[in-house]
Design an enzyme around this catalytic site. Structure first.
Site, PDB file in Angstrom:
ATOM      1  N   HIS A 231       0.813  -1.213   0.000  1.00  0.00           N
ATOM      2  CA  HIS A 231       0.000   0.000   0.000  1.00  0.00           C
ATOM      3  C   HIS A 231       0.847   1.264   0.000  1.00  0.00           C
ATOM      4  O   HIS A 231       0.404   2.316   0.475  1.00  0.00           O
ATOM      5  CB  HIS A 231      -0.940   0.002   1.211  1.00  0.00           C
ATOM      6  CG  HIS A 231      -1.860  -1.179   1.244  1.00  0.00           C
ATOM      7  ND1 HIS A 231      -2.389  -1.686   2.415  1.00  0.00           N
ATOM      8  CD2 HIS A 231      -2.351  -1.947   0.246  1.00  0.00           C
ATOM      9  CE1 HIS A 231      -3.156  -2.718   2.142  1.00  0.00           C
ATOM     10  NE2 HIS A 231      -3.152  -2.903   0.828  1.00  0.00           N
ATOM     11  N   GLU A 261      -3.532  -6.046  -9.618  1.00  0.00           N
ATOM     12  CA  GLU A 261      -2.163  -5.835  -9.150  1.00  0.00           C
ATOM     13  C   GLU A 261      -1.243  -6.788  -9.896  1.00  0.00           C
ATOM     14  O   GLU A 261      -1.529  -7.977 -10.017  1.00  0.00           O
ATOM     15  CB  GLU A 261      -2.085  -6.056  -7.634  1.00  0.00           C
ATOM     16  CG  GLU A 261      -3.030  -5.122  -6.873  1.00  0.00           C
ATOM     17  CD  GLU A 261      -3.113  -5.409  -5.384  1.00  0.00           C
ATOM     18  OE1 GLU A 261      -2.270  -6.197  -4.883  1.00  0.00           O
ATOM     19  OE2 GLU A 261      -4.009  -4.870  -4.731  1.00  0.00           O
ATOM     20  N   GLU A 357      -3.755 -13.157  -4.042  1.00  0.00           N
ATOM     21  CA  GLU A 357      -2.706 -12.150  -4.221  1.00  0.00           C
ATOM     22  C   GLU A 357      -1.478 -12.457  -3.360  1.00  0.00           C
ATOM     23  O   GLU A 357      -1.182 -11.743  -2.407  1.00  0.00           O
ATOM     24  CB  GLU A 357      -3.246 -10.751  -3.920  1.00  0.00           C
ATOM     25  CG  GLU A 357      -3.975 -10.606  -2.586  1.00  0.00           C
ATOM     26  CD  GLU A 357      -4.372  -9.168  -2.316  1.00  0.00           C
ATOM     27  OE1 GLU A 357      -3.534  -8.265  -2.463  1.00  0.00           O
ATOM     28  OE2 GLU A 357      -5.542  -8.966  -1.962  1.00  0.00           O
TER      29      GLU A 357
END
Length: 402
Positions: A231, A261, A357
């Site tokens: 982040h 992503e 992820e």
């Protein structure tokens, strides 16, 4: 001049809702079932996500509290006068506006909507100590019980309308990814790449959802050392040839964020980095295979840990392997019960929507240093899971910007 504490503002015409009236009524009906089961008279929601989920309104606090009161017969949004008629135009149900002319008029609105002595469901994971104290003073004979975890459980399985919205968000994220890749070149600053991706996504949301508010869509594009955190915000760092890159596109539609992503490299990828990237892609592929009805979040995480451990990389894993999608944003979170982590034993069911992820981070000074992450969104089906992310991943596709 005597100024009122509470008013109603009906300015203009109601906007088209994000979801149908049938969908919103179904959500509130399931909530009322939970209230009845637990002996709760009224729910008072104050969080972004539940006010949005049950009232179709995403508020902008700016230091003022907002709430949604749901009782046996109806639901009323408590909004601040600073927003004018926008809460009435954009929400589902009744509205009550409090003014700034007296301190704590929000709690006077609560008093109008909830009789003292009621059992009130409150989100303990969101309510601050100040909010609890002021509610106790406003409703001294009432009893407050936690409803946050119970409502999270109601949100885990998505409706057909929710899945349709999430699916469009995933498609828009793919378009943002393409714009991001097109902007990548040595010497280009991170923020310029991010701006290109965000602009592409906002324009596509406006095209597909012409009556929606356009807000909060963003891109985190990271390069070099900035890839070490999932982040990390955008900077003005300029891309250099051979840099590891991280593409993170987040279109936001009515409080429903989706995500794309990807790991990329600028122009070339060295052997150490290539090895790490390929291992992470293997974990990503196995993780997608493991997402199916009947699997538990903890078992998925433990199985994937074995691949990292086989390559002596488990110590570089930085967070869980995925999470739920739905009412979601970087400033109000998601359903914690669907985190793909070792300490979560929720069983996956058809209609749940989760990401896969995996990420590892190798610190500076280590061969292949940087953060490696791939991210797809999967809808759990009766037979397995449907991957609704279409953007390519891995070394064959994402060595770019030469």
């Amino acid at each position: 001049m005597e100024r009122p504490e509470l008013i109603e503002i009906r300015n203009g015409e109601r906007a088209a809702g994000t979801f149908s009236a049938t969908e919103m009524e179904s959500r509130q009906a399931r909530l009322r079932g939970l209230l009845a089961e637990r002996g709760i008279d009224h729910a008072l929601f104050t969080s972004y996500h539940n006010v949005n989920y049950y009232g179709d309104f995403l508020y902008c606090a700016f230091g003022r509290p907002y709430g949604l009161v749901v009782g046996e017969a109806g639901a009323t949004l408590i909004a601040a006068n600073i927003d004018g008629g926008q809460p009435w135009r954009r929400s589902f149900g009744a509205n009550l506006t409090y003014t700034d002319w007296q301190r704590d008029n929000f709690y006077r609105a609560v008093q109008r909507l909830i009789p003292d002595g009621a059992v009130v469901g409150l989100e303990f994971d969101h309510a601050s100590l100040q909010l609890r104290d002021k509610l106790a003073a406003a409703l001294p004979a009432s009893r407050f019980v936690d409803i946050g975890a119970g409502c999270m459980g109601l949100r885990l399985v998505k409706s057909a309308e929710e899945i349709a919205l999430i699916r469009q968000g995933a498609e828009i994220a793919d378009l943002g990814g393409a714009a991001c890749v097109a902007a990548i070149a040595p010497g280009v600053a991170e923020h310029e790449v991010a701006l290109a991706a965000t602009a592409a996504m906002v324009r596509e949301i406006a095209r597909r959802f012409p009556e929606a508010e356009l807000r909060d869509t963003w891109t985190w594009f990271q390069s070099g050392i900035n890839t070490d955190g999932a982040h990390n915000p955008v900077t003005s760092r300029r891309i250099a040839r051979g840099d590891i890159l991280s593409l993170n596109c987040f279109p936001m539609i009515a409080g429903y964020y989706t995500a794309l992503e990807r790991t990329l490299f600028a122009g070339t990828c060295d052997d150490a980095s290539l090895r790490l990237w390929e291992i992470n892609c293997r974990v990503h592929e196995e993780g997608r295979r493991l997402i199916r009805p009947g699997a538990t979040c903890g078992a998925i995480a433990r199985d994937l840990n074995e691949i990292y451990a086989e390559h002596d990389l488990l110590q570089y894993r930085t967070f869980g392997y995925g999470h739920s999608f739905g009412v979601l944003c970087h400033y109000y979170g998601r359903e914690a019960a669907l985190e793909l982590r070792e300490d979560v034993e929720t069983t996956l069911e058809p209609g749940m929507v989760v990401s896969m992820e995996p990420m590892i981070m190798l610190p500076e000074g280590t061969p292949g240093a940087g953060g490696y992450r791939e991210h797809d969104i999967l809808v759990v089906t009766e037979e397995g899971a449907e991957n609704i992310t279409g953007f390519p991943y891995g070394p064959a596709h994402n060595i770019v910007g030469a």
